[in-house]
Design a protein around this motif. Structure first.
Motif, PDB file in Angstrom:
ATOM      1  N   ILE A 104      16.120 -60.590  22.843  1.00 27.76           N
ATOM      2  CA  ILE A 104      16.510 -60.959  24.201  1.00 27.76           C
ATOM      3  C   ILE A 104      15.233 -61.143  25.019  1.00 27.76           C
ATOM      4  CG2 ILE A 104      17.654 -60.149  26.307  1.00 27.76           C
ATOM      5  CD1 ILE A 104      19.613 -58.619  24.512  1.00 27.76           C
ATOM      6  N   PRO A 105      15.128 -62.214  25.789  1.00 25.54           N
ATOM      7  CA  PRO A 105      13.909 -62.454  26.584  1.00 25.54           C
ATOM      8  C   PRO A 105      13.640 -61.307  27.574  1.00 25.54           C
ATOM      9  CG  PRO A 105      15.352 -64.382  26.617  1.00 25.54           C
ATOM     10  CD  PRO A 105      16.123 -63.276  25.975  1.00 25.54           C
ATOM     11  N   TYR A 106      12.370 -61.046  27.790  1.00 27.86           N
ATOM     12  CA  TYR A 106      11.960 -60.030  28.762  1.00 27.86           C
ATOM     13  C   TYR A 106      11.872 -60.656  30.146  1.00 27.86           C
ATOM     14  CZ  TYR A 106      10.713 -57.279  24.685  1.00 27.86           C
ATOM     15  OH  TYR A 106      10.757 -56.602  23.499  1.00 27.86           O
ATOM     16  N   THR A 107      12.350 -59.925  31.145  1.00 24.56           N
ATOM     17  CA  THR A 107      12.362 -60.468  32.503  1.00 24.56           C
ATOM     18  C   THR A 107      10.960 -60.706  33.048  1.00 24.56           C
ATOM     19  OG1 THR A 107      12.589 -58.234  33.372  1.00 24.56           O
ATOM     20  CG2 THR A 107      14.602 -59.532  33.143  1.00 24.56           C
ATOM     21  N   GLY A 108       9.973 -59.989  32.559  1.00 26.75           N
ATOM     22  CA  GLY A 108       8.610 -60.172  33.049  1.00 26.75           C
ATOM     23  C   GLY A 108       8.005 -61.515  32.672  1.00 26.75           C
ATOM     24  N   VAL A 109       8.493 -62.115  31.605  1.00 24.83           N
ATOM     25  CA  VAL A 109       7.934 -63.384  31.137  1.00 24.83           C
ATOM     26  C   VAL A 109       8.989 -64.485  31.021  1.00 24.83           C
ATOM     27  CG1 VAL A 109       5.999 -62.339  29.913  1.00 24.83           C
ATOM     28  CG2 VAL A 109       8.171 -62.676  28.727  1.00 24.83           C
ATOM     29  N   ALA A 110      10.241 -64.148  31.287  1.00 23.76           N
ATOM     30  CA  ALA A 110      11.328 -65.128  31.149  1.00 23.76           C
ATOM     31  C   ALA A 110      12.144 -65.181  32.436  1.00 23.76           C
ATOM     32  CB  ALA A 110      12.228 -64.742  29.984  1.00 23.76           C
ATOM     33  N   ASP A 111      12.828 -66.287  32.610  1.00 24.26           N
ATOM     34  CA  ASP A 111      13.698 -66.414  33.779  1.00 24.26           C
ATOM     35  C   ASP A 111      15.156 -66.550  33.309  1.00 24.26           C
ATOM     36  OD1 ASP A 111      14.031 -69.055  32.906  1.00 24.26           O
ATOM     37  OD2 ASP A 111      12.695 -69.879  34.429  1.00 24.26           O
ATOM     38  N   ALA A 112      16.044 -66.761  34.257  1.00 22.87           N
ATOM     39  CA  ALA A 112      17.473 -66.855  33.948  1.00 22.87           C
ATOM     40  C   ALA A 112      17.766 -68.019  33.004  1.00 22.87           C
ATOM     41  CB  ALA A 112      18.286 -66.982  35.230  1.00 22.87           C
ATOM     42  N   ASN A 113      17.015 -69.107  33.105  1.00 22.81           N
ATOM     43  CA  ASN A 113      17.214 -70.244  32.197  1.00 22.81           C
ATOM     44  C   ASN A 113      16.874 -69.866  30.751  1.00 22.81           C
ATOM     45  OD1 ASN A 113      18.092 -72.030  34.218  1.00 22.81           O
ATOM     46  ND2 ASN A 113      15.979 -72.556  34.728  1.00 22.81           N
ATOM     47  N   ASP A 114      15.797 -69.093  30.588  1.00 25.74           N
ATOM     48  CA  ASP A 114      15.432 -68.626  29.248  1.00 25.74           C
ATOM     49  C   ASP A 114      16.528 -67.738  28.675  1.00 25.74           C
ATOM     50  OD1 ASP A 114      12.897 -69.869  29.287  1.00 25.74           O
ATOM     51  OD2 ASP A 114      12.050 -68.152  30.378  1.00 25.74           O
ATOM     52  N   PHE A 115      17.070 -66.873  29.524  1.00 26.47           N
ATOM     53  CA  PHE A 115      18.143 -65.986  29.078  1.00 26.47           C
ATOM     54  C   PHE A 115      19.389 -66.791  28.720  1.00 26.47           C
ATOM     55  CE2 PHE A 115      21.749 -63.095  30.020  1.00 26.47           C
ATOM     56  CZ  PHE A 115      21.541 -62.205  28.977  1.00 26.47           C
ATOM     57  N   GLU A 116      19.713 -67.780  29.510  1.00 25.26           N
ATOM     58  CA  GLU A 116      20.881 -68.616  29.224  1.00 25.26           C
ATOM     59  C   GLU A 116      20.705 -69.339  27.881  1.00 25.26           C
ATOM     60  OE1 GLU A 116      23.511 -72.271  31.128  1.00 25.26           O
ATOM     61  OE2 GLU A 116      21.798 -71.497  32.246  1.00 25.26           O
ATOM     62  N   ARG A 117      19.507 -69.837  27.615  1.00 25.14           N
ATOM     63  CA  ARG A 117      19.237 -70.486  26.328  1.00 25.14           C
ATOM     64  C   ARG A 117      19.404 -69.495  25.175  1.00 25.14           C
ATOM     65  NH1 ARG A 117      15.693 -73.410  29.534  1.00 25.14           N
ATOM     66  NH2 ARG A 117      13.934 -72.003  29.250  1.00 25.14           N
ATOM     67  N   TRP A 118      18.941 -68.255  25.386  1.00 22.18           N
ATOM     68  CA  TRP A 118      19.077 -67.237  24.354  1.00 22.18           C
ATOM     69  C   TRP A 118      20.554 -66.952  24.093  1.00 22.18           C
ATOM     70  CZ3 TRP A 118      21.482 -62.603  23.835  1.00 22.18           C
ATOM     71  CH2 TRP A 118      21.176 -61.871  22.688  1.00 22.18           C
ATOM     72  N   VAL A 119      21.341 -66.790  25.162  1.00 20.62           N
ATOM     73  CA  VAL A 119      22.775 -66.506  25.010  1.00 20.62           C
ATOM     74  C   VAL A 119      23.471 -67.651  24.269  1.00 20.62           C
ATOM     75  CG1 VAL A 119      24.959 -66.216  26.266  1.00 20.62           C
ATOM     76  CG2 VAL A 119      22.921 -64.953  26.988  1.00 20.62           C
ATOM     77  N   THR A 120      23.135 -68.876  24.612  1.00 22.02           N
ATOM     78  CA  THR A 120      23.724 -70.046  23.950  1.00 22.02           C
ATOM     79  C   THR A 120      23.370 -70.039  22.459  1.00 22.02           C
ATOM     80  OG1 THR A 120      23.628 -71.311  26.000  1.00 22.02           O
ATOM     81  CG2 THR A 120      23.840 -72.566  23.959  1.00 22.02           C
ATOM     82  N   ALA A 121      22.125 -69.734  22.136  1.00 18.93           N
ATOM     83  CA  ALA A 121      21.686 -69.680  20.736  1.00 18.93           C
ATOM     84  C   ALA A 121      22.386 -68.544  20.001  1.00 18.93           C
ATOM     85  CB  ALA A 121      20.168 -69.538  20.657  1.00 18.93           C
ATOM     86  N   TRP A 122      22.526 -67.378  20.632  1.00 19.63           N
ATOM     87  CA  TRP A 122      23.214 -66.237  20.027  1.00 19.63           C
ATOM     88  C   TRP A 122      24.675 -66.588  19.744  1.00 19.63           C
ATOM     89  CZ3 TRP A 122      22.831 -61.968  17.374  1.00 19.63           C
ATOM     90  CH2 TRP A 122      23.845 -61.050  17.389  1.00 19.63           C
ATOM     91  N   ASP A 123      25.329 -67.200  20.721  1.00 18.65           N
ATOM     92  CA  ASP A 123      26.726 -67.600  20.537  1.00 18.65           C
ATOM     93  C   ASP A 123      26.861 -68.618  19.395  1.00 18.65           C
ATOM     94  OD1 ASP A 123      27.556 -65.918  22.559  1.00 18.65           O
ATOM     95  OD2 ASP A 123      27.764 -67.509  24.049  1.00 18.65           O
ATOM     96  N   ALA A 124      25.955 -69.573  19.339  1.00 17.72           N
ATOM     97  CA  ALA A 124      25.987 -70.587  18.277  1.00 17.72           C
ATOM     98  C   ALA A 124      25.783 -69.935  16.907  1.00 17.72           C
ATOM     99  CB  ALA A 124      24.928 -71.655  18.521  1.00 17.72           C
ATOM    100  N   GLU A 125      24.875 -68.980  16.843  1.00 18.14           N
ATOM    101  CA  GLU A 125      24.626 -68.266  15.574  1.00 18.14           C
ATOM    102  C   GLU A 125      25.879 -67.523  15.126  1.00 18.14           C
ATOM    103  OE1 GLU A 125      22.727 -66.688  12.231  1.00 18.14           O
ATOM    104  OE2 GLU A 125      22.116 -68.339  13.520  1.00 18.14           O
ATOM    105  N   ASN A 126      26.566 -66.903  16.057  1.00 18.15           N
ATOM    106  CA  ASN A 126      27.739 -66.115  15.706  1.00 18.15           C
ATOM    107  C   ASN A 126      28.961 -66.963  15.396  1.00 18.15           C
ATOM    108  OD1 ASN A 126      27.063 -63.186  15.794  1.00 18.15           O
ATOM    109  ND2 ASN A 126      26.200 -63.861  17.731  1.00 18.15           N
ATOM    110  N   GLU A 127      29.006 -68.161  15.954  1.00 16.91           N
ATOM    111  CA  GLU A 127      30.121 -69.063  15.633  1.00 16.91           C
ATOM    112  C   GLU A 127      30.086 -69.457  14.165  1.00 16.91           C
ATOM    113  OE1 GLU A 127      30.514 -72.534  18.109  1.00 16.91           O
ATOM    114  OE2 GLU A 127      30.529 -71.323  19.923  1.00 16.91           O
ATOM    115  N   GLY A 128      28.883 -69.562  13.617  1.00 18.59           N
ATOM    116  CA  GLY A 128      28.744 -69.955  12.215  1.00 18.59           C
ATOM    117  C   GLY A 128      29.080 -68.850  11.246  1.00 18.59           C
ATOM    118  N   LEU A 129      29.329 -67.667  11.740  1.00 18.80           N
ATOM    119  CA  LEU A 129      29.632 -66.546  10.833  1.00 18.80           C
ATOM    120  C   LEU A 129      31.078 -66.363  10.708  1.00 18.80           C
ATOM    121  CD1 LEU A 129      26.853 -64.070  11.965  1.00 18.80           C
ATOM    122  CD2 LEU A 129      26.870 -65.548   9.987  1.00 18.80           C
TER     123      LEU A 129
END
Length: 129
Positions: A104-129
C-alpha cells in the motif's frame, strides 16, 4: 525406523498441503486509513504437527498456528520457493506475494491518486483469483 531427513520431507509435504496464506485488510488510523497484514495459517492434528515441527526446526523456526511477522513470512516463503507448485493454496500465496511486491502506498510519498491506482490494481488482481 526412518531417517530424520525422511521426517523433514514428510513435514514439508504436510506443510505444503495444509498451509493457508491470507491477507487481512484492516482499518488504520494513519495514512490512507487501511493497512494490509500478510498471514500464514496452519491447522494440523497432533501427528501432522509433529512432522511439521521437525521440518520447521530444520529451517530454524518454531511451530505457530499463525505467522504474521514479516521475517517469519519471508523465511517460510524462502524455504518453500522450490515447492510452490506442490502447494494446495496457490491463490492465497499469489495474494501474499502480490502484496509484498505492491505494498500500500505511503502517504509521505504518495497521494490519493496513487492510492486509487493501488486499489484498482489490487481489485484487478483479486478478480483473477
Amino acid at each position: 525406523m526412518m531417517k530424520r531427513n525422511r521426517y523433514i520431507d514428510i513435514g514439508l509435504g504436510i506443510f505444503l498441503a495444509g498451509v493457508r496464506f491470507r491477507v487481512k485488510m484492516e482499518r488504520y488510523k494513519y495514512g490512507f486509513g487501511i493497512r494490509a497484514r500478510h498471514m500464514i495459517d496452519l491447522t494440523l492434528n497432533a501427528s501432522q504437527k509433529m512432522f511439521v515441527e521437525i521440518w520447521l526446526d530444520s529451517i530454524g523456526m518454531k511451530y505457530q498456528a499463525t505467522y504474521s511477522k514479516k521475517n517469519d513470512i519471508q523465511k517460510i516463503l524462502g524455504a518453500i520457493e522450490n515447492y510452490k507448485e506442490a502447494l494446495t493454496d496457490k491463490k492465497g500465496l499469489r495474494k501474499v506475494l502480490w502484496l509484498i511486491d505492491n505494498p500500500i502506498p505511503y502517504t509521505g510519498v504518495a497521494d490519493a491518486n496513487d492510492f486509487e491506482r493501488w486499489v484498482t490494481a489490487w481489485d484487478a488482481e483479486n478478480e483473477g483469483l
